[in-house]
Design an enzyme around this catalytic site. Sequence first.
Site, PDB file in Angstrom:
ATOM      1  N   GLU A 276       0.817  -1.224   0.000  1.00  0.00           N
ATOM      2  CA  GLU A 276       0.000   0.000   0.000  1.00  0.00           C
ATOM      3  C   GLU A 276       0.845   1.265   0.000  1.00  0.00           C
ATOM      4  O   GLU A 276       1.557   1.557   0.960  1.00  0.00           O
ATOM      5  CB  GLU A 276      -0.933   0.028   1.221  1.00  0.00           C
ATOM      6  CG  GLU A 276      -1.837   1.245   1.247  1.00  0.00           C
ATOM      7  CD  GLU A 276      -2.861   1.229   2.363  1.00  0.00           C
ATOM      8  OE1 GLU A 276      -3.606   2.218   2.508  1.00  0.00           O
ATOM      9  OE2 GLU A 276      -2.919   0.221   3.101  1.00  0.00           O
TER      10      GLU A 276
ATOM     11  N   LYS B 157      -8.501  -0.634   1.101  1.00  0.00           N
ATOM     12  CA  LYS B 157      -9.518  -1.105   2.034  1.00  0.00           C
ATOM     13  C   LYS B 157     -10.350  -2.132   1.295  1.00  0.00           C
ATOM     14  O   LYS B 157     -10.969  -1.839   0.279  1.00  0.00           O
ATOM     15  CB  LYS B 157     -10.410   0.037   2.545  1.00  0.00           C
ATOM     16  CG  LYS B 157      -9.945   0.601   3.860  1.00  0.00           C
ATOM     17  CD  LYS B 157     -10.200  -0.356   4.998  1.00  0.00           C
ATOM     18  CE  LYS B 157      -9.362  -0.034   6.220  1.00  0.00           C
ATOM     19  NZ  LYS B 157      -8.044  -0.678   6.229  1.00  0.00           N
TER      20      LYS B 157
END
Length: 769
Positions: free
Chosen positions: A564, A583
């Site tokens: 990420e 997410k």
Amino acid sequence: MPGTNEARGWHPRTLVVDNYDSYTYNLVALLTDAARAHYSSFGGREASIEETERRAQEHIIVIRNDEYSWETVRDSILPHVDNVVISPGPGTPARREDVGVGRDIIAHTQQDGHPVLGVCLGHQMIAHEYGAKVDQSEVPVHGQTSSIDVLDDSCLFRGIPSGFCAVRYHSLTVTHMSSSLRVLARAAGTVEHAGRMVASTDIMGIRHTTLPLWGVQFHPESVCSEHGARLLANFAQLTRMAVGRLHVLRIPPHVQSMSVQARDQRVWERSPTEPRFDLVARRVELHGAVDAGARVFAHVHSSDWAPVWLDGSDNSGMSVLASSAHAATVGYSVQSQQVRVVRATGPGTEDTLHVQTLSEPFWTWMQRTVDATRCVDSAGPAFRCGWIGHFAYEMKDDGSDDRESESAVDAQLTFVDRCVVVEPDCAWVLALVRRAVDAEHEWLDQACGFTSTAEAEAWVHGQTQRVREALDVDVPDPEPLHVQMRPLMDRATYLDAIRTAQQLIAQGESYEICLTNEFQGSIDPGQMSARQAYLRMRQNNPAPFGAFIWNSSNQSGILSCSPERFQRTRVDSETEIEMKPIKGTSRREPRPFSSNEYDEWRKEDERRKQELLSSVKERAENLMIVDLIRHDLNTISHSVRVERLMHIESFARVHQMVTTVRARSRAGVVECLAHCFPPGSMTGAPKTRTTQIISQLENRRRGVYSGVLGYFSVHGRSDWAVVIRTAVVADGRMSVGTGGALTILSEPKAEWAEVETKLHATMADSVSP
């Protein structure tokens, strides 16, 4: 709508009351866009971009709901604005500490007639103040989109079609109206709740029958809401009708100086600095060498007692190979507010170069330090030497009164003045040469940069030869690493924490809470076992933001396979920012070697991707963080845009739902990072209240995990990853943090399964009870 021509020539001046929400500045952005549009053509002529921006900013002031007394707001701010917007936020309208001066402003409308628009909590505050009942909704909704039926389009919803889509983040709702209020809009259709689709008809818009008060329960500022700009334009016109003649002057400077924005600008004041270094660079062709970064690490850094490796192990980007041996390393403790700069002289030994107790946030100090270590611009890769390190999760408390009592190193950055950078098709050997000094950072000259170009060129020449040699080195497969990992919170305790978190969400205290756990196991002490562990991790889970950083002073290491990106910046005339929150996670099975099994695996793999992409729960989690990131960026940017919303990126062990957000800003690279820290994907929203809840539920330091790791380059670029899929090694102990976002839709047992999936993605050879 009636109103004088003179009134129509001026744009309302707005006070925004922030209820410590993580979406407030998205509202501010909508208001600013409206003011920009109004002043882009002013007095019959086209205004310059600078003039338009200045006028827009002079028409909005933001204050937090508890930073000034009601008397100060009433006497010093309200006389200089035309209307008020009260933001969303956590809590309940019945609790004074949740709403602050917003309640007084709403009540005072009876005396001074200031128009007020309340959003979410602000909407509930208006309802509560004027006799309606606000209670927990039977169907709490967070991050889902609803169709909104417009029942009265004569005022706030003028020109907005019934059935438009809007995003909702609320657990409380107006359940019974009073005679002084009227319903303007209701939700229609269904939302997901408790695993099934249920009808939802909550009140979505209200107005007072005689006073200039309007409220909306939904979030017009969300990236997935429709007609938000039109709704605020209607509020501006309603202000003109209510006030008659608007103030034609800007908000006076002494009032502007009371705003959150003005105080922030004072904290981040910067002075121009001259470049401190020249760059010596040599490009090396890779000639198709596979995994060149690992080859260079194995050959060039085989005996390095303090290696620093930013490792794009999935071959999608860049790797940096350097050492903190004999380099300047900055360490900072939030608790003591002390900066300590050391130079490692050997394993476990170091010289102290500088010690300073700060009276300002470390972020501010670090911005000046980054400014003082700039390089003359020249060709090269994205990283051209600079600061590499991490900011721990607890840096969220820097500069606040809520500092943790435990003393620890919460930020650590090494100044890399020589390194090898490996890109997909070539490598660069880089070194810095000192060209300037300054009194404030005299300690930099003791450990940063070569003193002459000849010295730098000699090092580059020698290192280039070693890199070429490394391309022919075979890197053996690492041995499996079997570590018995045990959670600090066992399964039953973690499930209880999930239920407590969901109760707090139902009470309106948060929209989303990112709960985490920590797994610990034993490993042989020392760098060699940590090296082998990392090599095994990157083999099992190659990632774009891998890292192996060994701290020789305390014999500890960071082993990361993060997928990420938190924030990347590039500086030209302005700072261009990119953020890519993750997410939504789905487990991915390893690709089979057998061609007979491949077709079945591919079908199942695609099914899991589509299941993740269509999940209402996962999309809601992602949207909440996207709106939070937009808010964070809107505090420093005049241009925030969502480039790609909710797409799937696949890694060796997991599928992830990712969104790309970009912005442009005049802020420095450290300032950009600080305003968005800690990562919203590791906190939830609203960020301030939710991090307080997390501290109570977890009752431990997260440390490096949930922070960020990356670099500030000497030519103005930066790239930081969220510290997930990461092991921290110290004193023969390995710890791995893992967790997930909790919403009202979360199923506790599924959340525990996600924790185990992420642990497995980090340590495929680990065993967890």
